[in-house]
Design an enzyme around this catalytic site. Structure first.
Site, PDB file in Angstrom:
ATOM      1  N   ALA A  77       0.855  -1.186   0.000  1.00 39.36           N
ATOM      2  CA  ALA A  77       0.000   0.000   0.000  1.00 39.36           C
ATOM      3  C   ALA A  77       0.889   1.233   0.000  1.00 39.36           C
ATOM      4  CB  ALA A  77      -0.899   0.001   1.231  1.00 39.36           C
ATOM      5  N   GLY A  78       0.747   2.041  -1.055  1.00 36.06           N
ATOM      6  CA  GLY A  78       1.585   3.229  -1.206  1.00 36.06           C
ATOM      7  C   GLY A  78       2.658   2.982  -2.248  1.00 36.06           C
ATOM      8  N   LEU A  79       2.521   3.617  -3.406  1.00 36.86           N
ATOM      9  CA  LEU A  79       3.472   3.394  -4.498  1.00 36.86           C
ATOM     10  C   LEU A  79       4.175   4.689  -4.873  1.00 36.86           C
ATOM     11  CD1 LEU A  79       1.509   0.931  -6.815  1.00 36.86           C
ATOM     12  CD2 LEU A  79       3.295   0.408  -5.148  1.00 36.86           C
ATOM     13  N   ALA A 137       7.586   2.176  -5.062  1.00 42.76           N
ATOM     14  CA  ALA A 137       8.075   1.785  -6.385  1.00 42.76           C
ATOM     15  C   ALA A 137       9.448   1.131  -6.289  1.00 42.76           C
ATOM     16  CB  ALA A 137       8.120   3.000  -7.308  1.00 42.76           C
ATOM     17  N   ILE A 176      20.083   2.570   7.117  1.00 40.59           N
ATOM     18  CA  ILE A 176      20.968   2.144   8.201  1.00 40.59           C
ATOM     19  C   ILE A 176      20.240   1.092   9.054  1.00 40.59           C
ATOM     20  CG2 ILE A 176      22.323   2.868  10.198  1.00 40.59           C
ATOM     21  CD1 ILE A 176      22.327   5.690   9.048  1.00 40.59           C
ATOM     22  N   GLY A 197      14.343  18.878  -3.647  1.00 41.28           N
ATOM     23  CA  GLY A 197      13.474  17.799  -3.199  1.00 41.28           C
ATOM     24  C   GLY A 197      13.837  17.227  -1.846  1.00 41.28           C
ATOM     25  N   ASP A 220      10.078  15.224  13.084  1.00 43.45           N
ATOM     26  CA  ASP A 220      10.450  13.963  12.437  1.00 43.45           C
ATOM     27  C   ASP A 220      11.512  13.238  13.261  1.00 43.45           C
ATOM     28  OD1 ASP A 220      10.699  12.196   9.875  1.00 43.45           O
ATOM     29  OD2 ASP A 220      12.744  12.873  10.249  1.00 43.45           O
ATOM     30  N   LYS A 269      11.383   9.411  15.461  1.00 42.45           N
ATOM     31  CA  LYS A 269      12.395   8.363  15.325  1.00 42.45           C
ATOM     32  C   LYS A 269      13.097   8.102  16.656  1.00 42.45           C
ATOM     33  CE  LYS A 269      13.104   9.668  10.499  1.00 42.45           C
ATOM     34  NZ  LYS A 269      13.966  10.394   9.547  1.00 42.45           N
ATOM     35  N   GLY A 271      15.467   8.344   0.891  1.00 40.28           N
ATOM     36  CA  GLY A 271      15.586   8.000  -0.524  1.00 40.28           C
ATOM     37  C   GLY A 271      14.955   6.660  -0.814  1.00 40.28           C
TER      38      GLY A 271
END
Length: 440
Positions: A10-12, A17, A138, A189, A203, A207, A304
């Site tokens: 779910a989620g492309l 991708a 990582i 980006g 963010d 984590k 990435g």
């Protein structure tokens, strides 16, 4: 257990991708490693028409990720939708409730609902795997949960957001402002149109909350993380850090103390000789202080498509091998409730930049207030421009000038008390800059 392990993704987006590409490209190697054929059988995404560079014609398309999560066509639900609520949460709950293994990269979901989801996974005897949720490619989750299981960990800290590290690296190298570097990061980006979640530290906080639970065997406590971002950092701060032998990094730090677990995210001065200070650009790094191995630092790509997909596929491989581990290193009932340590109790060295009125007695007044708050000063630097120094050698103009202090170990509460007193004395021309120093 069937010979084929069937995946539903779910989620492309970029990561989804990349996972599709990696599973296809590494099909033979994955089969050799696990003894099972791993294949994607079903997918879900918002846009059917988008070209993702891979043939989707043979896959079952679900418009609703929750329906995909419950589908009998899959054994593993791979959640790459993102977000702590909404479709991501509903789909993961549905998959776990239906007895499906879940692999996710969703740090926000885990930070806010990790305990409840882990209980659901345990109740249904399935895996909730999330290597990709922290530090991209990582393998820090596996390192802490499995590789360091024989160690007592005292501190875990790191650069967990590539956007912030890129901005600070550019500011330092080129003397640019935060605003200029942020604009470049958005153009490349690296930063979103609304960068708040990254640059204000949220963010990193999500984590860090996950790492804290793993490292110290406590329940996730995302609300207990003290958070500051990098938007107030100025080029002068980076220049002064360099002159004093430091670099500024946005760190997430979790540390065991007698009072409990400190969790904090903030700009931090680290010694230029340290391993973490060498990490520049969008790269991430995590350092673990443990009793048996000492200091261990893991460095690599923190975001990435390919890097994050690498972590997702690693979790899929574990599931294919039948490895169902406790989500946070031990059964959820064994996790201790968090004991928060408020930021006021933090003790360490501080960089303090005061913009003061350039007049006689200001430095002495500042030093007096620091002493009254039981703060010892390691060094003090008053930075006046060459023009101001030549035209007003006695320092009587009253114009604003920076006064930089480095303190020995002091508590946050005492530092805040001293700064409030200095402000009441009318010595400050603008709000002070406060950056903590992380000693090795």
């Amino acid at each position: 257990m069937t010979q084929t392990l069937r995946l539903g993704i779910a989620g492309l987006g970029t990561v989804g991708a990349s996972v599709l590409h990696m599973v296809a490209r590494r099909a033979e190697a994955l089969t050799a490693a696990t003894g099972r054929t791993i294949t994607v059988t079903a997918i879900s995404a918002r846009d059917r028409s988008r070209d993702r560079g891979v043939d989707l014609s043979g896959l079952h398309w679900f418009d609703d990720p929750v329906a995909l999560a419950r589908s009998p066509e899959i054994d593993v639900f791979v959640e790459l939708v993102g977000g702590s609520e909404g479709p991501a949460k509903a789909a993961v709950e549905a998959a776990l409730g239906a007895g499906k293994h879940v692999v996710t990269a969703n740090k926000a979901l885990l930070a806010h609902h990790g305990a409840a989801l882990a209980r659901l996974a345990e109740a249904n005897g399935v895996a909730l795997a999330y290597e990709a949720s922290v530090a991209g490619g990582i393998p820090v989750i596996k390192a802490i949960r499995e590789g360091l299981s024989g160690n007592a960990i005292s501190r875990v800290y790191g650069i967990l957001n590539g956007t912030c590290n890129y901005i600070l690296s550019r500011m330092e190298a080129e003397g640019l402002t935060f605003e200029a570097c942020l604009k470049d990061a958005q153009a490349l980006g690296y930063a979103e149109a609304d960068p708040t979640f990254d640059v204000e530290g949220f963010d990193t906080a999500h984590k860090l909350a996950i790492l804290t639970s793993l490292a110290f065997g406590v329940e996730i406590d995302a609300e207990g993380v003290s958070v500051e971002g990098i938007s107030a950092i100025q080029p002068l701060d980076l220049t002064m850090a360099d002159e004093l032998g430091y670099r500024i990094k946005l760190l997430g730090v979790a540390q065991a103390t007698e009072a409990g677990i400190e969790q904090r995210v903030h700009p931090t001065m680290v010694a230029k000789a340290s391993a973490i200070a060498q990490v520049m650009g969008v790269t991430n790094a995590v350092t673990v202080d443990a009793d048996a191995v000492g200091e261990l630092t893991l460095i690599g790509p923190g975001a990435g498509g390919a890097a994050t997909a690498s972590a997702v596929v690693a979790d899929i491989t574990d599931v294919a091998l039948g490895l169902v581990r406790p989500t946070f290193g031990q059964p959820i009932a064994g996790l201790a409730p968090p004991r928060r340590v408020e930021m006021q109790r933090h003790e360490g060295g501080y960089y303090i930049r005061l913009t003061v009125h350039d007049r006689t007695g200001v430095a002495a007044g500042v030093a007096t207030r620091m002493a009254e708050a039981n703060i010892s000063i390691e060094s003090i630097v008053q930075r006046r421009s060459a023009k101001a120094a030549s035209s007003d050698p006695q320092g009587l103009s009253g114009q604003p000038v920076p006064l930089v202090l480095i303190t020995y170990a002091a508590t946050e509460g005492n530092v805040r008390e001293a700064l409030a007193a200095i402000d009441r004395d009318g010595l400050l021309a603008e709000a002070p800059q406060l950056i903590r120093i992380e000693r090795e």
